[in-house]
Design a protein around this motif. Structure first.
Motif, PDB file in Angstrom:
ATOM      1  N   LYS A 193       0.695  -1.084  -0.017  1.00  0.00           N
ATOM      2  CA  LYS A 193      -0.074   0.121   0.053  1.00  0.00           C
ATOM      3  C   LYS A 193       0.929   1.121   0.007  1.00  0.00           C
ATOM      4  O   LYS A 193       1.800   1.327   0.697  1.00  0.00           O
ATOM      5  CB  LYS A 193      -0.882  -0.048   1.209  1.00  0.00           C
ATOM      6  N   VAL A 194       0.661   2.172  -0.950  1.00  0.00           N
ATOM      7  CA  VAL A 194       1.513   3.247  -0.833  1.00  0.00           C
ATOM      8  C   VAL A 194       0.557   4.489  -0.874  1.00  0.00           C
ATOM      9  O   VAL A 194      -0.607   4.706  -1.336  1.00  0.00           O
ATOM     10  CB  VAL A 194       2.179   3.449  -2.700  1.00  0.00           C
ATOM     11  N   ASP A 195       1.206   5.528  -0.155  1.00  0.00           N
ATOM     12  CA  ASP A 195       0.408   6.877   0.195  1.00  0.00           C
ATOM     13  C   ASP A 195       1.583   7.964   0.656  1.00  0.00           C
ATOM     14  O   ASP A 195       3.077   7.329   1.072  1.00  0.00           O
ATOM     15  CB  ASP A 195      -0.516   6.769   1.344  1.00  0.00           C
ATOM     16  N   THR A 196       1.280   9.073   0.649  1.00  0.00           N
ATOM     17  CA  THR A 196       2.271  10.035   1.039  1.00  0.00           C
ATOM     18  C   THR A 196       1.609  10.959   2.260  1.00  0.00           C
ATOM     19  O   THR A 196       0.306  11.022   2.229  1.00  0.00           O
ATOM     20  CB  THR A 196       2.653  11.166  -0.069  1.00  0.00           C
ATOM     21  N   TYR A 197       2.637  11.554   2.760  1.00  0.00           N
ATOM     22  CA  TYR A 197       1.946  12.555   4.011  1.00  0.00           C
ATOM     23  C   TYR A 197       3.287  13.518   4.271  1.00  0.00           C
ATOM     24  O   TYR A 197       4.421  13.449   3.409  1.00  0.00           O
ATOM     25  CB  TYR A 197       1.682  11.985   5.356  1.00  0.00           C
ATOM     26  N   VAL A 198       3.063  14.641   4.794  1.00  0.00           N
ATOM     27  CA  VAL A 198       4.021  15.484   4.855  1.00  0.00           C
ATOM     28  C   VAL A 198       4.762  15.362   6.241  1.00  0.00           C
ATOM     29  O   VAL A 198       4.160  15.584   7.397  1.00  0.00           O
ATOM     30  CB  VAL A 198       3.433  17.146   4.793  1.00  0.00           C
ATOM     31  N   ARG A 362       7.223  16.283   1.514  1.00  0.00           N
ATOM     32  CA  ARG A 362       6.266  14.912   1.052  1.00  0.00           C
ATOM     33  C   ARG A 362       7.188  13.770   1.373  1.00  0.00           C
ATOM     34  O   ARG A 362       8.325  13.666   0.805  1.00  0.00           O
ATOM     35  CB  ARG A 362       5.957  14.700  -0.357  1.00  0.00           C
ATOM     36  N   LEU A 363       6.627  12.913   2.245  1.00  0.00           N
ATOM     37  CA  LEU A 363       7.549  11.655   2.349  1.00  0.00           C
ATOM     38  C   LEU A 363       6.369  10.323   1.992  1.00  0.00           C
ATOM     39  O   LEU A 363       5.279  10.355   2.463  1.00  0.00           O
ATOM     40  CB  LEU A 363       7.657  11.366   4.165  1.00  0.00           C
ATOM     41  N   LEU A 364       6.918   9.755   0.944  1.00  0.00           N
ATOM     42  CA  LEU A 364       6.419   8.431   0.393  1.00  0.00           C
ATOM     43  C   LEU A 364       6.604   7.404   1.061  1.00  0.00           C
ATOM     44  O   LEU A 364       7.841   7.213   1.301  1.00  0.00           O
ATOM     45  CB  LEU A 364       6.443   8.463  -1.207  1.00  0.00           C
ATOM     46  N   ILE A 365       5.768   6.575   1.496  1.00  0.00           N
ATOM     47  CA  ILE A 365       6.067   5.241   2.102  1.00  0.00           C
ATOM     48  C   ILE A 365       5.085   4.186   1.545  1.00  0.00           C
ATOM     49  O   ILE A 365       4.008   4.206   0.866  1.00  0.00           O
ATOM     50  CB  ILE A 365       5.754   4.855   3.619  1.00  0.00           C
TER      51      ILE A 365
END
Length: 516
Positions: A193-198, A362-365
């Motif tokens: 599962k891929v998403d980003t947050y700040v 942004r940090l993508l995980i």
């Protein structure tokens, strides 16, 4: 035998053989770990970690103990650390902190979301952590190891983004084995599962007015620093406190007028801003004279450059305030700086109500079904441009048959990217934005698609846990410190997840009992 062999290899890597006049100079500068611990020190594989503690520290230490008990993984990590920290350095001089201690003391602060003052206390007085560091349980004995505040910060900073990324890849890959249902079974294919947050930087909310004040006060701070040492070159600063008082008073009046209301606001605004700019211009000219005076003095060039930088920022924001508030111009984003202390900070608006604007990067995980972070990055472009790159990294690391599914939210959706990914990954969940055709609606109504789309929301829980483990606001300085902070945070998070699983199974306690 394995410990003795590892210790001999570590010593041989850190020793020189002969130097000058046929004399042996065996002075270890830094080693992997203490290869011959005293009787008062508990071997790491025998450290008993509490199974029922609800604190965050035991799972992190369990994850570190798991690394220690994996010979292949531990060897690879130590090799990476040696290549980075010991490469090109002579193995002579005062003994430095062991590589194992650097790794432990870099992970624990992010796992506990602790500052360095707390870490200094834990490293010196927490008996469980000191056992994991292979030092005496208390710092009071003769010759006992004591960790100082600055020593901790300096040694942890020896690792960089590239090294931590390599360590994280190996830990995440090996961590899949912890969640196997059967000991000899192959790890399950990854459901990612891929998403980003700040991840925010440690800055205040910027306005042109308070950034001008930041530049002015830093100029005054640096002038005050040099005034006593170079009195002749920095003459005329007897009223330095008055300069600071005048500039701050003008900033307060201008800010209250701009963001307030009342009668004749436009007239009062222009008067307040003009007075603020007048004081700023006078200060800038005076600082420029001091810069010229310091050219002939013994001032370190780096310190001179810092004063010149803030003087330049003072001029820049005088111009921006003039153009925006007095001339009514719109300032282009490319001309703006959102922090004088962290100039790499980005202004990010992800369309949320609270907060509407975030300051950072942004940090993508990419997390798997076991909550392990299998990939991360700090992208500079929008989410829609990231799906192919993250899939390429994961496929290159694990191979085509090891990824069962890859899910995104609508912010990543691009039809050609989805069609490309479906050639290599069996199930790609990338919901279409806007109106759907009958075929698209039918495809997104399929049972497998719906199940994976619902499971995708678990990434939000992983992000929340990651923020809880220190990656909500970066406390390190500069872009290099920012990326290093991310690397340590991801490693701490993964070790916490692995350690929590091990403690739930009683694996650590069983290992300690067998070792004893």
């Amino acid at each position: 035998m394995d410990r003795i062999k590892d210790g001999l290899l570590a010593k041989r890597a850190c020793f020189v053989q002969w130097a000058g006049n046929n004399r042996g100079t065996f002075a270890a500068m830094r080693q992997r770990f203490e290869s011959d611990p005293g009787l008062q020190i508990t071997p790491i594989e025998q450290v008993r970690i509490p199974l029922k503690s609800r604190d965050e520290l035991p799972p992190i230490l369990a994850g570190l103990q798991w690394i220690w008990c994996q010979p292949t993984l531990k060897g690879e990590i130590f090799q990476l650390l040696e290549q980075k920290i010991l490469a090109g350095k002579q193995a002579t001089g005062r003994k430095g902190m062991d590589l194992w201690q650097i790794l432990v003391l870099g992970v624990v602060p992010l796992g506990l979301d602790a500052d360095w003052d707390r870490m200094e206390h834990l490293a010196n007085y927490d008996s469980l952590l000191r056992q994991m560091l292979e030092v005496e349980q208390t710092p009071w004995g003769a010759g006992a190891k004591v960790f100082n505040h600055q020593t901790l910060r300096d040694n942890v900073a020896l690792l960089d983004e590239e090294l931590l990324a390599a360590i994280n890849q190996r830990v995440a890959a090996a961590g899949r084995g912890v969640f196997k249902k059967k000991e000899n079974a192959e790890p399950e294919p990854l459901a990612l599962k891929v998403d980003t947050y700040v991840l925010e930087t440690d800055v205040h909310f910027p306005t042109d007015l308070n950034l001008l004040w930041d530049a002015g006060r830093k100029c005054l701070d640096l002038v005050e620093k040099y005034r006593d040492q170079f009195d002749y070159a920095l003459g005329g600063w007897r009223k330095l406190k008055d300069w600071r008082r005048r500039l701050k008073a003008c900033e307060r009046v201008a800010s209250r007028t701009v963001f307030g209301g009342g009668k004749d606001k436009e007239r009062r605004l222009r008067a307040a801003v003009q007075e603020y700019l007048e004081v700023g211009r006078e200060l800038s000219l005076k600082v420029a004279e001091s810069l010229l005076g310091l050219c002939d003095q013994g001032v370190d060039s780096a310190h001179w450059d810092v004063l010149a930088w803030f003087q330049t920022m003072l001029d820049k924001h005088i111009e921006l305030v003039d153009r925006r508030l007095l001339q009514g111009q719109t300032i282009a984003a490319s001309e703006k700086i959102y922090s004088l202390f962290e100039p790499h900070t980005e202004w990010i608006n992800k369309g949320k109500l609270h907060p509407s604007v975030e300051l950072g990067h942004r940090l993508l995980i990419a997390t798997d079904q076991h909550q392990l972070i299998q990939d991360y990055a700090t992208p500079t472009s929008a989410d829609v441009d990231q799906s192919v790159s993250v899939a390429d990294r994961l496929l290159g690391r694990y191979g085509q048959g090891q990824i069962a599914s890859l899910s995104f939210d609508k912010g990543f959706t691009r039809q050609q990217d989805r069609e490309l990914l479906e050639l290599y990954i069996p199930q790609v969940v990338m919901p279409k934005r806007g109106k759907k055709t009958e075929a698209q609606a039918a495809a997104e109504s399929a049972r497998k698609f719906v199940a994976l789309r619902r499971a995708h929301s678990a990434v939000e829980s992983d992000i929340n846990a990651l923020e809880h483990h220190g990656l909500d606001r970066c406390l390190d300085v500069g872009m290099e410190g920012y990326t290093r902070y991310v690397g340590y945070g991801v490693l701490a998070y993964n070790l916490h997840v692995i350690g929590r699983q091990l403690l739930a199974r009683g694996w650590v306690a069983g290992l300690a009992a067998r070792a004893a």
